[in-house]
Every structure is written in C-alpha cells, then in structure tokens.
Write a protein that holds these residues in place. Structure first.
Motif, PDB file in Angstrom:
ATOM      1  N   GLU A  96       0.894  -1.173   0.000  1.00  0.00           N
ATOM      2  CA  GLU A  96       0.000   0.000   0.000  1.00  0.00           C
ATOM      3  C   GLU A  96       0.925   1.214   0.000  1.00  0.00           C
ATOM      4  OE1 GLU A  96      -2.262   0.353   3.667  1.00  0.00           O
ATOM      5  OE2 GLU A  96      -0.461   0.331   4.899  1.00  0.00           O
ATOM      6  N   ALA A 155       0.573   3.855   1.721  1.00  0.00           N
ATOM      7  CA  ALA A 155       0.508   4.572   2.999  1.00  0.00           C
ATOM      8  C   ALA A 155       1.811   4.555   3.807  1.00  0.00           C
ATOM      9  CB  ALA A 155      -0.623   3.974   3.850  1.00  0.00           C
ATOM     10  N   GLU A 165      -1.674 -11.339  -5.077  1.00  0.00           N
ATOM     11  CA  GLU A 165      -3.047 -11.843  -4.940  1.00  0.00           C
ATOM     12  C   GLU A 165      -3.094 -13.317  -5.340  1.00  0.00           C
ATOM     13  OE1 GLU A 165      -5.700 -10.273  -3.876  1.00  0.00           O
ATOM     14  OE2 GLU A 165      -5.218  -8.140  -3.993  1.00  0.00           O
ATOM     15  N   ILE A 214      -9.211  -5.699 -14.739  1.00  0.00           N
ATOM     16  CA  ILE A 214      -8.311  -4.886 -13.912  1.00  0.00           C
ATOM     17  C   ILE A 214      -8.868  -4.643 -12.511  1.00  0.00           C
ATOM     18  CG2 ILE A 214      -7.120  -3.743 -15.811  1.00  0.00           C
ATOM     19  CD1 ILE A 214      -9.066  -1.387 -15.496  1.00  0.00           C
ATOM     20  N   ARG A 264      -9.031  -6.825  -9.834  1.00  0.00           N
ATOM     21  CA  ARG A 264      -8.088  -7.302  -8.814  1.00  0.00           C
ATOM     22  C   ARG A 264      -6.800  -7.713  -9.499  1.00  0.00           C
ATOM     23  NH1 ARG A 264     -10.645 -11.272  -5.585  1.00  0.00           N
ATOM     24  NH2 ARG A 264     -11.283  -9.620  -4.202  1.00  0.00           N
ATOM     25  N   LEU A 270      -0.895  -2.579  -8.790  1.00  0.00           N
ATOM     26  CA  LEU A 270      -2.004  -1.627  -8.824  1.00  0.00           C
ATOM     27  C   LEU A 270      -1.476  -0.238  -8.513  1.00  0.00           C
ATOM     28  CD1 LEU A 270      -3.578  -1.496  -5.422  1.00  0.00           C
ATOM     29  CD2 LEU A 270      -2.533  -3.669  -6.028  1.00  0.00           C
ATOM     30  N   GLU A 315      -4.014   7.659  -2.209  1.00  0.00           N
ATOM     31  CA  GLU A 315      -4.276   7.545  -0.770  1.00  0.00           C
ATOM     32  C   GLU A 315      -3.985   8.855  -0.065  1.00  0.00           C
ATOM     33  OE1 GLU A 315      -4.068   3.186   0.717  1.00  0.00           O
ATOM     34  OE2 GLU A 315      -2.024   3.934   0.616  1.00  0.00           O
ATOM     35  N   GLU A 331     -16.006  -3.451  -3.743  1.00  0.00           N
ATOM     36  CA  GLU A 331     -15.274  -2.294  -3.213  1.00  0.00           C
ATOM     37  C   GLU A 331     -14.603  -1.455  -4.297  1.00  0.00           C
ATOM     38  OE1 GLU A 331     -12.150  -3.365  -0.484  1.00  0.00           O
ATOM     39  OE2 GLU A 331     -11.324  -1.336  -0.486  1.00  0.00           O
ATOM     40  N   TRP A 374     -13.761   2.187  -3.094  1.00  0.00           N
ATOM     41  CA  TRP A 374     -13.022   3.208  -2.338  1.00  0.00           C
ATOM     42  C   TRP A 374     -13.215   2.928  -0.844  1.00  0.00           C
ATOM     43  CZ3 TRP A 374     -12.757   8.787  -4.548  1.00  0.00           C
ATOM     44  CH2 TRP A 374     -12.000   9.611  -3.716  1.00  0.00           C
ATOM     45  N   GLY A 375     -12.121   2.886  -0.119  1.00  0.00           N
ATOM     46  CA  GLY A 375     -12.206   2.609   1.311  1.00  0.00           C
ATOM     47  C   GLY A 375     -11.876   3.815   2.172  1.00  0.00           C
ATOM     48  N   HIS A 411     -10.939   4.400   6.186  1.00  0.00           N
ATOM     49  CA  HIS A 411     -10.601   3.608   7.371  1.00  0.00           C
ATOM     50  C   HIS A 411     -10.211   4.505   8.533  1.00  0.00           C
ATOM     51  CE1 HIS A 411      -8.926   1.205   3.806  1.00  0.00           C
ATOM     52  NE2 HIS A 411     -10.084   0.651   4.111  1.00  0.00           N
ATOM     53  N   GLU A 443      -7.981   7.375   6.994  1.00  0.00           N
ATOM     54  CA  GLU A 443      -7.400   7.108   5.684  1.00  0.00           C
ATOM     55  C   GLU A 443      -8.480   7.067   4.602  1.00  0.00           C
ATOM     56  OE1 GLU A 443      -4.358   3.868   4.326  1.00  0.00           O
ATOM     57  OE2 GLU A 443      -6.259   2.886   4.716  1.00  0.00           O
ATOM     58  N   SER A 501      -8.673   5.823   0.662  1.00  0.00           N
ATOM     59  CA  SER A 501      -7.835   5.053  -0.267  1.00  0.00           C
ATOM     60  C   SER A 501      -8.656   4.473  -1.417  1.00  0.00           C
ATOM     61  CB  SER A 501      -7.170   3.908   0.502  1.00  0.00           C
ATOM     62  OG  SER A 501      -6.444   3.091  -0.371  1.00  0.00           O
ATOM     63  N   GLY A 516      -8.239   2.744  -5.596  1.00  0.00           N
ATOM     64  CA  GLY A 516      -7.378   2.262  -6.674  1.00  0.00           C
ATOM     65  C   GLY A 516      -7.685   2.996  -7.971  1.00  0.00           C
ATOM     66  N   ARG A 563      -9.195   0.535 -10.558  1.00  0.00           N
ATOM     67  CA  ARG A 563     -10.580   0.196 -10.199  1.00  0.00           C
ATOM     68  C   ARG A 563     -11.510   1.357 -10.515  1.00  0.00           C
ATOM     69  NH1 ARG A 563     -11.316  -3.387  -4.784  1.00  0.00           N
ATOM     70  NH2 ARG A 563      -9.869  -4.871  -5.693  1.00  0.00           N
TER      71      ARG A 563
HETATM   72  N1  GAP Z   1      -4.010   1.690   2.560  1.00  0.00           N
HETATM   73  C1  GAP Z   1      -5.256   1.018   2.664  1.00  0.00           C
HETATM   74  C2  GAP Z   1      -5.453  -0.007   1.669  1.00  0.00           C
HETATM   75  O1  GAP Z   1      -4.559  -0.340   0.904  1.00  0.00           O
HETATM   76  P1  GAP Z   1      -7.275  -1.572   0.663  1.00  0.00           P
HETATM   77  O2  GAP Z   1      -8.751  -1.618   0.930  1.00  0.00           O
HETATM   78  O3  GAP Z   1      -6.509  -2.849   0.739  1.00  0.00           O
HETATM   79  O4  GAP Z   1      -6.706  -0.501   1.679  1.00  0.00           O
HETATM   80  C3  GAP Z   1      -7.493   0.367  -1.042  1.00  0.00           C
HETATM   81  O5  GAP Z   1      -7.034  -0.922  -0.752  1.00  0.00           O
HETATM   82  C4  GAP Z   1      -8.039   0.438  -2.450  1.00  0.00           C
HETATM   83  O6  GAP Z   1      -7.059  -0.025  -3.382  1.00  0.00           O
HETATM   84  C5  GAP Z   1      -9.255  -0.443  -2.691  1.00  0.00           C
HETATM   85  O7  GAP Z   1     -10.432   0.214  -2.304  1.00  0.00           O
HETATM   86  C6  GAP Z   1      -9.182  -0.686  -4.183  1.00  0.00           C
HETATM   87  O8  GAP Z   1      -9.743   0.418  -4.887  1.00  0.00           O
HETATM   88  C7  GAP Z   1      -7.690  -0.724  -4.446  1.00  0.00           C
HETATM   89  N2  GAP Z   1      -7.180  -2.118  -4.478  1.00  0.00           N
HETATM   90  C8  GAP Z   1      -6.847  -2.883  -3.432  1.00  0.00           C
HETATM   91  N3  GAP Z   1      -6.388  -4.084  -3.831  1.00  0.00           N
HETATM   92  C9  GAP Z   1      -6.443  -4.073  -5.179  1.00  0.00           C
HETATM   93  C10 GAP Z   1      -6.095  -5.014  -6.204  1.00  0.00           C
HETATM   94  N4  GAP Z   1      -5.574  -6.197  -5.908  1.00  0.00           N
HETATM   95  N5  GAP Z   1      -6.293  -4.652  -7.495  1.00  0.00           N
HETATM   96  C11 GAP Z   1      -6.794  -3.445  -7.814  1.00  0.00           C
HETATM   97  N6  GAP Z   1      -7.126  -2.515  -6.901  1.00  0.00           N
HETATM   98  C12 GAP Z   1      -6.952  -2.816  -5.601  1.00  0.00           C
END
Ligand code: GAP
Length: 452
Positions: A160, A162, A194, A201, A203, A207, A211, A277, A279-280, A282, A317, A319, A321, A324
């Motif tokens: 990440e 962050a 993963e 695209i 997952r 990526l 953030e 998901e 957008w998160g 946290h 936070e 965050s 992608g 995405r």
């Molecule tokens: N820093 C917090 C964090 O990384 P996360 O929910 O694991 O939280 C945040 O990821 C955002 O990153 C997700 O909401 C998604 O949009 C994107 N994301 C996470 N894993 C992904 C993946 N494997 N492929 C594409 N986008 C991904």
C-alpha cells in the motif's frame, strides 16, 4: 443491488479494440494480474489522477503531497503489521474470494497445515460458501537488494502507498509547519501477490493507489471519519460523474477489517461481477504511528501548543485504486444505443476525464482546401485543449462512431459551407445533435462546454 447489466467481456473488448488496456506481455501469453494501459487508457488514468490530486491537494490548504519510494526499509512493513499479518495460513472463500485465517476458522491456535486441512475438511466460510484448502500466504512481493550472491537483503515492494506517509509524518509536519489536523496525499504503485487476480483490472497484482492519511486529534475521529466518507462519495458523483444509482455503502464487519482498522466503510460500485469495493475509508487510529514509534525508537507524538495537549495522532485514511476507478468509469459510462436504426457504442464520460476532448475532421480528405482549413482549426484547438485528435479516416459517420466509442465529447467538421462563411459544425456526443458555429467563436464555445 444487482450486478451491472454491462458485460465485462464488452468492456474488455472495447479496452483492447480502442487502446485503453492491454494484457501485459501479451505476445508471451500475458501474465496473470498485470495489465498495460494503452494510449487512451493512459490519458484516462492521468485525467483521473489529476482530478483527484487537484481536489485532494489543490483544494485543501492542509493536505500536502508526497512521492515515497516503492521499496522501503523492511522494518517499516514489520511495524505496519504487513509482514506478520500476511504470513498466516489462509483459506479463500471460493465464491467471494475473500480470505480468512485458517486457524481462526478452525478455532485452534495452530499453524500446522495438515492439522488445519483435516479440521477444515467440511468447513464453509463465514458467508456459507465452500473454501479452498489452507495454505501459507504472504501478499507481500519480495525482492532482493545487493549485487553479490550471498550478500543480499530481502526487501518488499510496498503493498500500500501509505507506509511512507507514516514514516514522513514528522518531516512533512516540520517542513510545511503543519498543524493538526493535516493530511498527506500520495499517488503510486503498490504490489500484492493476490492468490486469485480476476475480473480484468478489478483485482490485479500491480495496482496504483490514490491515498491520503489525515492526522487528527483522537477526539475528532468520529466527525473526521464521516467527513472523509462524504468526500469520497461526492468526488465520485460530482467530480468523476459516476451515477449514484451504481454506488452503495458497505460497512466492514469485524472479521473483514484490515489488521490496522478500527472502522472501515467501502463505497461499492455496481461492477459487472456484482457490487464490489471501489473506495475505502478507514479509521487506522494510532496503530501505525504507535508501531513505528516503538520499532524506530523515534518520538512521533504531537504537541498541540494551543491546548497544551500532547498525543499520538489518529489517522483517518481515504484510499482508492486508480485502475478500479477507471473500470468503474468505463462500466458506468458505457452504453449501446439505437440511433436512426443504427447501433452505436458510446462512452458518456464527463468531459474533464475524457481522453480526447475534441476531434477535428475535414469532410473529405482529398479536398486540399477543406484539409487546410481543418488543419488550421486543429492546430488552434491543440494549443487550448488536451487532447485533440485529427481524424480523417473513413466517412464522417464512421468517424463519429469511432469518437463516440472513446468518449470524445465533441467532433468538429469542416465542410464546403465552412469555406464560404468561416463556420464549422460542432457535433455533441451524447445527443448526436449538430450545430453550426462561427470558427472564431469555437474556442469560447468549447471552453464553456468542456467545463460542464
Ligand atoms: N491503505 C489502505 C489499503 O490499501 P485496501 O482496501 O486494501 O486498503 C485500497 O485498498 C483500495 O485499493 C481499494 O479500495 C481498491 O480500490 C484498491 N485495491 C486494493 N487491492 C487491489 C487489487 N488487488 N487490485 C486493484 N485494486 C486494488
């Protein structure tokens, strides 16, 4: 919410056909979980990132940018809990693809795979779905530093963005004379090994994230958390132009929450494979700063001079992608329509994110007087708008279809009447209506339209 009616295969096909997204290393058969953005995709990606940066950093006096290294001291990931947090025996829900700690599910304090396999033989996931056999899994991607064999150190590609934000908390606070509350924003690549990259695209293993970590007084956690949830929703709807009917909230249950989060709310987008998901937001509490302080031995507390209060800041936070968001935008804007008994595919993108804003065409490409006039207009518009396309291929109907498919909001055509009275036609993508306007008013007209 039902799965989106738009089919993923139609999006994948459009992306390939029109140069948005290609499978990475395609000529070698590709590589699961990796994609390349083509000429159109990179424009759309850049527009989304620019919009986010402008809104997040440009419009907030107390949010500062950062571009941290992808590889950091491995201690950072030890402190953040990612090394420990991702090396557990895991099982995967075969329907939702969520992963669960195998030992938690089995209700034992053991990491022995054969024991866990036996215990989980007939077990289902908390959602009631079948699960994969347990296996050790670490989502961190490893690499090695040092040139000489035997003299190498293991390092990790960040999972990440962050991490560097937390370790630069003091640097940014001091260089920018920042007072809490303040935020640090970053856009950059992250890597996750993963188990099952899937859904195009959605997952992936490489990526890009946008953030922002907002450092606050712990007393302000509730209201700040709500404010950043609202920010995310408003950004998607008002800035990116995603239809609200395709968005919903999902609050994480205790089992779903990441190891660092006390509370988490996702905005789900209605993807073709179902609501998922996007957008998160946290509440990471002081989890990160406390651990970094402990492991580095550095004092990361904040002294509030006005209240005379000393505390370890909490972090809210935000965050999301990039890939995405791009997928959500394509699905949301994709439509197939029948116009005069002819079918057209159109991306109804908000002009601010459209890869090309305008296309310019001479009605006939073998009439030099039309081409010269059209080139003059094209060169003039290129000075004003990013990006403008020259399109003289095929008949005018085909050109419009092509531009519709890549979401170009306006097509300008120069015809014989243009030569007589210095006018051009402007064709609007969404309505397909055409209007004739004086050539010397074109920049003003487009300027106004493109701001919508
Ligand atoms: N820093 C917090 C964090 O990384 P996360 O929910 O694991 O939280 C945040 O990821 C955002 O990153 C997700 O909401 C998604 O949009 C994107 N994301 C996470 N894993 C992904 C993946 N494997 N492929 C594409 N986008 C991904």
């Amino acid at each position: 919410m039902q799965a989106n009616q738009v089919k993923m295969e139609d999006i994948v096909s459009l992306c390939k056909r029109r140069g948005f997204v290609f499978q990475s290393s395609e000529i070698y058969g590709g590589l699961a979980g990796f994609y390349d953005y083509g000429p159109l995709g990179v424009e759309l990606v850049n527009n989304l990132k620019k919009l986010w940066w402008q809104t997040m950093v440009g419009e907030h006096d107390n949010i500062f940018g950062l571009d941290g290294a992808i590889i950091q001291n491995p201690l950072l990931w030890e402190a953040s809990g990612h090394i420990a947090g991702f090396t557990d025996p895991m099982v995967e829900d075969l329907v939702t693809h969520k992963r669960y700690r195998a030992d938690h599910l089995a209700g034992v304090d053991s990491t022995d795979l054969s024991e866990l396999t036996k215990l989980l033989k007939d077990q289902r996931s908390p959602e009631g779905n079948p699960i994969s056999p347990p296996r050790y899994f670490n989502m961190m991607m490893k690499t090695w530093l040092g040139a000489i064999e035997g003299d190498v150190a293991t390092a990790y590609l960040r999972p990440e963005t962050a991490g560097a934000i937390f370790t630069n908390f003091i640097n940014v606070k001091e260089t920018m004379r920042a007072k809490i509350p303040f935020g640090i924003a970053q856009i950059g690549k992250a890597f996750r090994n993963e188990i099952s990259p899937r859904d195009f695209i959605f997952r992936v293993r490489e990526l890009e994230q946008m953030e922002m970590q907002y450092f606050i007084n712990p007393k302000a956690q509730e209201q700040t958390y709500q404010a950043w949830r609202e920010f995310a929703w408003n950004f998607l709807v008002n800035k990116v132009g995603i239809q609200e009917k395709n968005l919903s909230w999902h609050e994480h249950s205790e089992q779903e929450r990441a190891h660092y989060a006390k509370a988490a709310h996702d905005i789900y987008f209605n993807f073709p494979q179902g609501p998922k998901e996007l957008w998160g937001t946290h509440n990471r509490t002081d989890y990160d700063l406390a651990n970094h302080s402990r492991l580095s031995g550095k004092d990361l507390t904040y002294f509030d001079e006005i209240n005379g209060e000393k505390y370890l800041p909490y972090v809210i936070e935000s965050s999301v992608g990039v890939g995405r968001m791009l997928l959500a935008v394509l699905v949301d804007s994709y439509s197939v329509e029948n116009i005069n008994s002819e079918s057209r595919t159109v991306l109804k993108l908000k002009p601010v994110i459209a890869p090309y804003k305008v296309a310019v065409s001479p009605l006939l490409k073998n009439k030099p007087e039309l081409v010269t006039f059209a080139q003059k207009i094209y060169q003039q518009l290129k000075q004003k708008f990013v990006m403008v396309m020259w399109d003289d291929n095929g008949n005018i109907g085909k050109r419009y279809r092509r531009q519709d498919e890549i979401g170009t909001p306006f097509c300008i055509t120069i015809d014989f009447e243009s030569l007589d009275n210095q006018s051009v036609t402007v064709r609007h993508r969404d309505t397909t209506k055409q209007e004739r306007v004086p050539a010397d008013k074109l920049v003003d007209i487009l300027n106004k339209e493109l701001k919508k």
